[in-house]
Design a protein around this motif. Structure first.
Motif, PDB file in Angstrom:
ATOM      1  N   SER A  75      44.837  18.902  -7.312  1.00  8.92           N
ATOM      2  CA  SER A  75      45.386  19.619  -8.454  1.00  8.92           C
ATOM      3  C   SER A  75      45.799  19.002  -9.843  1.00  8.92           C
ATOM      4  O   SER A  75      45.657  19.188 -10.943  1.00  8.92           O
ATOM      5  CB  SER A  75      46.480  20.522  -8.289  1.00  8.92           C
ATOM      6  N   LEU A  76      46.063  17.715  -9.418  1.00  8.56           N
ATOM      7  CA  LEU A  76      46.560  16.847 -10.820  1.00  8.56           C
ATOM      8  C   LEU A  76      45.209  16.393 -11.559  1.00  8.56           C
ATOM      9  O   LEU A  76      45.311  16.580 -12.699  1.00  8.56           O
ATOM     10  CB  LEU A  76      47.365  15.552 -10.282  1.00  8.56           C
ATOM     11  N   LEU A  77      44.156  15.993 -10.884  1.00  6.48           N
ATOM     12  CA  LEU A  77      43.032  15.614 -11.285  1.00  6.48           C
ATOM     13  C   LEU A  77      42.370  16.571 -12.063  1.00  6.48           C
ATOM     14  O   LEU A  77      41.955  16.463 -13.119  1.00  6.48           O
ATOM     15  CB  LEU A  77      41.945  14.881 -10.298  1.00  6.48           C
ATOM     16  N   ALA A  78      42.389  18.036 -11.507  1.00  2.33           N
ATOM     17  CA  ALA A  78      42.064  19.291 -12.130  1.00  2.33           C
ATOM     18  C   ALA A  78      42.625  19.546 -13.491  1.00  2.33           C
ATOM     19  O   ALA A  78      42.046  19.821 -14.432  1.00  2.33           O
ATOM     20  CB  ALA A  78      41.920  20.347 -11.222  1.00  2.33           C
ATOM     21  N   GLU A  79      43.957  19.381 -13.476  1.00  2.00           N
ATOM     22  CA  GLU A  79      44.652  19.630 -14.596  1.00  2.00           C
ATOM     23  C   GLU A  79      44.474  18.629 -15.669  1.00  2.00           C
ATOM     24  O   GLU A  79      44.336  18.812 -16.850  1.00  2.00           O
ATOM     25  CB  GLU A  79      46.137  19.683 -14.183  1.00  2.00           C
ATOM     26  N   LEU A  80      44.353  17.212 -15.241  1.00  2.57           N
ATOM     27  CA  LEU A  80      43.919  16.204 -15.977  1.00  2.57           C
ATOM     28  C   LEU A  80      42.872  16.562 -17.011  1.00  2.57           C
ATOM     29  O   LEU A  80      42.497  16.232 -18.321  1.00  2.57           O
ATOM     30  CB  LEU A  80      44.159  14.858 -15.515  1.00  2.57           C
TER      31      LEU A  80
END
Length: 103
Positions: A75-80
């Motif tokens: 989720s962090l990579l997608a948001e980034l």
């Protein structure tokens, strides 16, 4: 080994430092913390290097690493990717065998 933990490494241009750090500090749910370092890149990819960097043969970069749950990683990579447009941002993920603090 704790298979639920991993280490995310982000390497990016100096000009993106504030943008990346603000993104990580404002991320929800909050991250457990992270470390940022000044580093230098070596090797190929000097197309966007400054004249000073070309002479020195290395490019100034910033490195951030975060130990976090694998469940939070995606989720962090997608948001980034969705919120931050930083050219030449590189990342890799490593397993974490142990993580703790001495008190």
């Amino acid at each position: 080994m704790d298979h639920d933990l991993c280490k995310l490494n982000l390497v990016f241009p100096v000009t993106a430092e504030d943008q990346i750090l603000d993104f990580l500090l404002d991320s929800r749910p909050a991250l457990p913390g992270f470390t940022s370092l000044r580093v230098e890149g070596h090797g190929a990819g000097f197309e966007n290097a400054s004249p000073r960097e070309m002479v020195r043969g290395r490019i100034e970069r910033r490195l951030v690493f975060i130990v976090l749950d694998r469940a939070r990683l995606e989720s962090l990579l997608a948001e980034l990717l969705e919120r931050i447009a930083v050219p030449n941002l590189a990342y890799w993920v490593e397993p974490v065998e142990q993580f703790g603090q001495f008190k």
